[in-house]
Motif scaffolding. Structure first.
Motif, mmCIF file in Angstrom:
data_model
loop_
_atom_site.group_PDB
_atom_site.id
_atom_site.type_symbol
_atom_site.label_atom_id
_atom_site.label_comp_id
_atom_site.label_asym_id
_atom_site.label_seq_id
_atom_site.Cartn_x
_atom_site.Cartn_y
_atom_site.Cartn_z
ATOM 1 N N LEU A 126 0.819 -1.209 0.000
ATOM 2 C CA LEU A 126 0.000 0.000 0.000
ATOM 3 C C LEU A 126 0.856 1.263 0.000
ATOM 4 C CD1 LEU A 126 -2.718 -1.061 2.576
ATOM 5 C CD2 LEU A 126 -2.849 -1.115 0.086
ATOM 6 N N ASP A 127 1.963 1.210 -0.701
ATOM 7 C CA ASP A 127 2.857 2.365 -0.723
ATOM 8 C C ASP A 127 2.335 3.477 -1.627
ATOM 9 O OD1 ASP A 127 3.208 0.873 -2.979
ATOM 10 O OD2 ASP A 127 5.384 0.925 -2.964
ATOM 11 N N ALA A 128 1.578 3.155 -2.647
ATOM 12 C CA ALA A 128 1.021 4.166 -3.536
ATOM 13 C C ALA A 128 -0.247 4.744 -2.918
ATOM 14 C CB ALA A 128 0.711 3.564 -4.899
ATOM 15 N N ARG A 129 -0.458 6.033 -3.114
ATOM 16 C CA ARG A 129 -1.607 6.714 -2.517
ATOM 17 C C ARG A 129 -2.931 6.143 -3.018
ATOM 18 N NH1 ARG A 129 -2.038 12.554 -0.606
ATOM 19 N NH2 ARG A 129 -4.281 12.867 -0.480
ATOM 20 N N GLY A 130 -3.017 5.812 -4.285
ATOM 21 C CA GLY A 130 -4.244 5.267 -4.851
ATOM 22 C C GLY A 130 -4.581 3.897 -4.285
ATOM 23 N N ARG A 131 -3.566 3.069 -4.108
ATOM 24 C CA ARG A 131 -3.799 1.740 -3.531
ATOM 25 C C ARG A 131 -4.267 1.851 -2.086
ATOM 26 N NH1 ARG A 131 1.557 -1.586 -5.237
ATOM 27 N NH2 ARG A 131 1.336 -1.371 -7.484
ATOM 28 N N LEU A 132 -3.662 2.761 -1.350
ATOM 29 C CA LEU A 132 -4.047 2.954 0.041
ATOM 30 C C LEU A 132 -5.494 3.442 0.136
ATOM 31 C CD1 LEU A 132 -3.301 2.990 3.031
ATOM 32 C CD2 LEU A 132 -2.440 5.310 2.703
ATOM 33 N N ARG A 133 -5.868 4.367 -0.728
ATOM 34 C CA ARG A 133 -7.247 4.878 -0.713
ATOM 35 C C ARG A 133 -8.234 3.774 -1.083
ATOM 36 N NH1 ARG A 133 -10.195 9.157 -0.050
ATOM 37 N NH2 ARG A 133 -11.920 9.687 -1.427
ATOM 38 N N ALA A 134 -7.918 2.978 -2.085
ATOM 39 C CA ALA A 134 -8.798 1.882 -2.481
ATOM 40 C C ALA A 134 -8.941 0.867 -1.345
ATOM 41 C CB ALA A 134 -8.273 1.212 -3.742
ATOM 42 N N PHE A 135 -7.841 0.562 -0.679
ATOM 43 C CA PHE A 135 -7.884 -0.367 0.449
ATOM 44 C C PHE A 135 -8.755 0.192 1.572
ATOM 45 C CE2 PHE A 135 -6.226 -1.772 4.556
ATOM 46 C CZ PHE A 135 -6.337 -3.137 4.418
ATOM 47 N N ASN A 136 -8.563 1.464 1.910
ATOM 48 C CA ASN A 136 -9.343 2.068 2.988
ATOM 49 C C ASN A 136 -10.834 2.101 2.657
ATOM 50 O OD1 ASN A 136 -7.221 2.492 4.716
ATOM 51 N ND2 ASN A 136 -6.811 4.552 3.990
ATOM 52 N N LEU A 137 -11.185 2.414 1.432
ATOM 53 C CA LEU A 137 -12.590 2.433 1.041
ATOM 54 C C LEU A 137 -13.191 1.028 1.079
ATOM 55 C CD1 LEU A 137 -12.515 5.038 -1.863
ATOM 56 C CD2 LEU A 137 -13.508 5.316 0.423
ATOM 57 N N THR A 138 -12.428 0.045 0.639
ATOM 58 C CA THR A 138 -12.906 -1.339 0.680
ATOM 59 C C THR A 138 -13.131 -1.795 2.113
ATOM 60 O OG1 THR A 138 -11.722 -1.824 -1.362
ATOM 61 C CG2 THR A 138 -12.377 -3.704 -0.012
#
Length: 74
Positions: free
Chosen positions: A47-59
């Protein structure tokens, strides 16, 4: 959890009974926490990329109330 264990699992209120309950809880809880921590470290590296982190948090935010659905719907 500690209050539950102290009131329901200890045979009496002696120090030995409380220590035995604490030992059992520690023997069960610590490996269980480790089973969650190790995968968490691996997920964290992905989850180092900002987009991946946001997608993970929303999921995770969407999945968090999922166990309540049978209670609220029924």
């Amino acid at each position: 959890m500690a209050l539950w264990a102290a009131t329901l699992c200890a045979r009496d209120r002696s120090l030995a009974a409380m220590l035995s309950v604490a030992a059992v809880i520690g023997a069960v809880a610590l490996p269980g926490a480790g089973l969650w921590a190790v995968p968490g470290l691996h997920v964290g590296h992905r989850l180092d990329a900002r987009g991946r982190l946001r997608a993970f948090n929303l999921t995770m935010a969407a999945l968090l109330p999922a166990p309540l659905w049978p209670v609220l719907a029924g």
